[in-house]
Design an enzyme around this catalytic site. Sequence first.
Site, mmCIF file in Angstrom:
data_model
loop_
_atom_site.group_PDB
_atom_site.id
_atom_site.type_symbol
_atom_site.label_atom_id
_atom_site.label_comp_id
_atom_site.label_asym_id
_atom_site.label_seq_id
_atom_site.Cartn_x
_atom_site.Cartn_y
_atom_site.Cartn_z
ATOM 1 N N LYS A 40 66.092 10.507 -59.922
ATOM 2 C CA LYS A 40 65.197 10.521 -58.764
ATOM 3 C C LYS A 40 63.866 9.947 -59.218
ATOM 4 O O LYS A 40 63.283 10.421 -60.203
ATOM 5 C CB LYS A 40 65.037 11.948 -58.246
ATOM 6 C CG LYS A 40 64.330 12.009 -56.904
ATOM 7 C CD LYS A 40 64.512 13.375 -56.268
ATOM 8 C CE LYS A 40 63.895 13.425 -54.891
ATOM 9 N NZ LYS A 40 64.134 14.675 -54.205
ATOM 10 N N ASP A 131 63.522 23.565 -46.864
ATOM 11 C CA ASP A 131 64.087 22.364 -46.236
ATOM 12 C C ASP A 131 65.619 22.410 -46.304
ATOM 13 O O ASP A 131 66.268 21.447 -46.711
ATOM 14 C CB ASP A 131 63.543 21.107 -46.921
ATOM 15 C CG ASP A 131 63.737 19.855 -46.065
ATOM 16 O OD1 ASP A 131 63.981 19.998 -44.844
ATOM 17 O OD2 ASP A 131 63.650 18.739 -46.607
#
Length: 433
Positions: A40, A131
Amino acid sequence: MSLSIPLKGRWKLLNKIGQGGFGEIYCVYDLENQQKAAVKMERIDRNKRALRLEIAVLKKIQESRFSANLVYCGRNNEYNYLVMELLGPNLSTLRKKQPQQRFSLATTIKLGVQMIHSIEDIHEVGYLHRDIKPSNFALRLAKNMKKRNGISPSYCVIIDFGLSRKYVTSEGELRPPREEVGFRGTARYASINSHDGKELSRRDDLWSLFYLFIEFLEGSLPWQRLKEKEEIAQVKKKYTNIGMCRDLPEEFTTFYKHIDSLKYEDKPNYKYLRRLLTDIYHRYGYDENTKYDWQIVRDNLRGVRRSPSLAKSFDSTIAMTGTTNDFSRSKKKSLIRAFSKEIQKEEFDKMNDMFFPKVQEKSQNNSEKQNSKQKNKIQENNQNENGTSKKVKENESEINEFEKMMKMINGEDKSDTTSSLNIDDDRACCIIL
Ligand SMILES: Nc1ncnc2c1ncn2[C@@H]1O[C@H](COP(=O)(O)OP(=O)(O)OP(=O)(O)O)[C@@H](O)[C@H]1O
């Protein structure tokens, strides 16, 4: 960015596999162990940064069977990056590939139990995820399912801690709620508390999970087509358990009522919620042989062409697991009853334990070995990676903090822990629809 120069001379970028609000995910080839991994990347000149927080939380939940393995974190002139275990497809992608874009009850429950475990594990280390949504869960690749220290890793893994927040103080006390906070999360799955600008707590991760369940089972949410979060909030507020759970097993109403009863400070009863799901599983006669929808579709494609009798038995299986849309819900239910085996509750408990054993401590030894291995690697390449970019103006203290964390994560600084890092939890927040 250039795909030709391996990160840290070790990870060769192959292809992009994901793009989120906070960064890009690449599949990489590890030249050192000839395995694929995921990276990432977050540009260091971005205003809103989330990777530092993400790494800190991922590090904290490494003991959990429901987290991806953290391999390394580093920075170069352009990016902060996190190297982790390569996972399979996320649950949003998988659902959209199903007929009518929904999962069967069996698949929803199997995934649901794992998702509750993963949320509990994050809460246990003092963080809220904030989230929870289908694209933030991904499947573990079969080759990574081998036991680690005698513990089977889970099949479904929770990812993306960019919006996480610590909800306890360093003494382990609950942080008092702030008067007003901005919206956090993804509008489709956000709790009403989030729409109302309230401080989120453990219950809110479970509200998002509840909306996710409805989407998995029904193929959509009542506010699916709405784009404005204010409109979404209005529709959400109109839907009570009666509207949401009408066609679902009664346990979903009980699930709703439990999370609805929770106050800011309350700890959810995770075990009870899992139990509600496994009760349905038991009642509908699913067992350890019940496959995930994507496995059935795959087998179905193979089997039907080969033998008519196999095709017939597949039809029964599909009816049981609800992957076909040719059947109405009541037809499916009656077929399930017809096919269900009478298994005892004790047997079911055993099976459940077998599938979802409790999280156990990984041996200290192993993590120490990993740390010292990583320490050797970082020492080799330190010179190239730790320098700050002259081109990019950055806040000095932030760089120091990231590097402090890099050292600790990569095993160079054993005295520190992520809890001592000065992470501003809400810096990364953004509104995502
Ligand atoms: N370790 C991994 N292995 C394989 N795919 C991954 C991995 N991590 C993330 N992905 C893929 O990349 C997508 C985006 O990742 P992630 O959610 O971490 O990024 P993000 O920028 O925080 O996204 P968002 O803005 O949607 O919250 C995921 O939905 C998943 O499909």
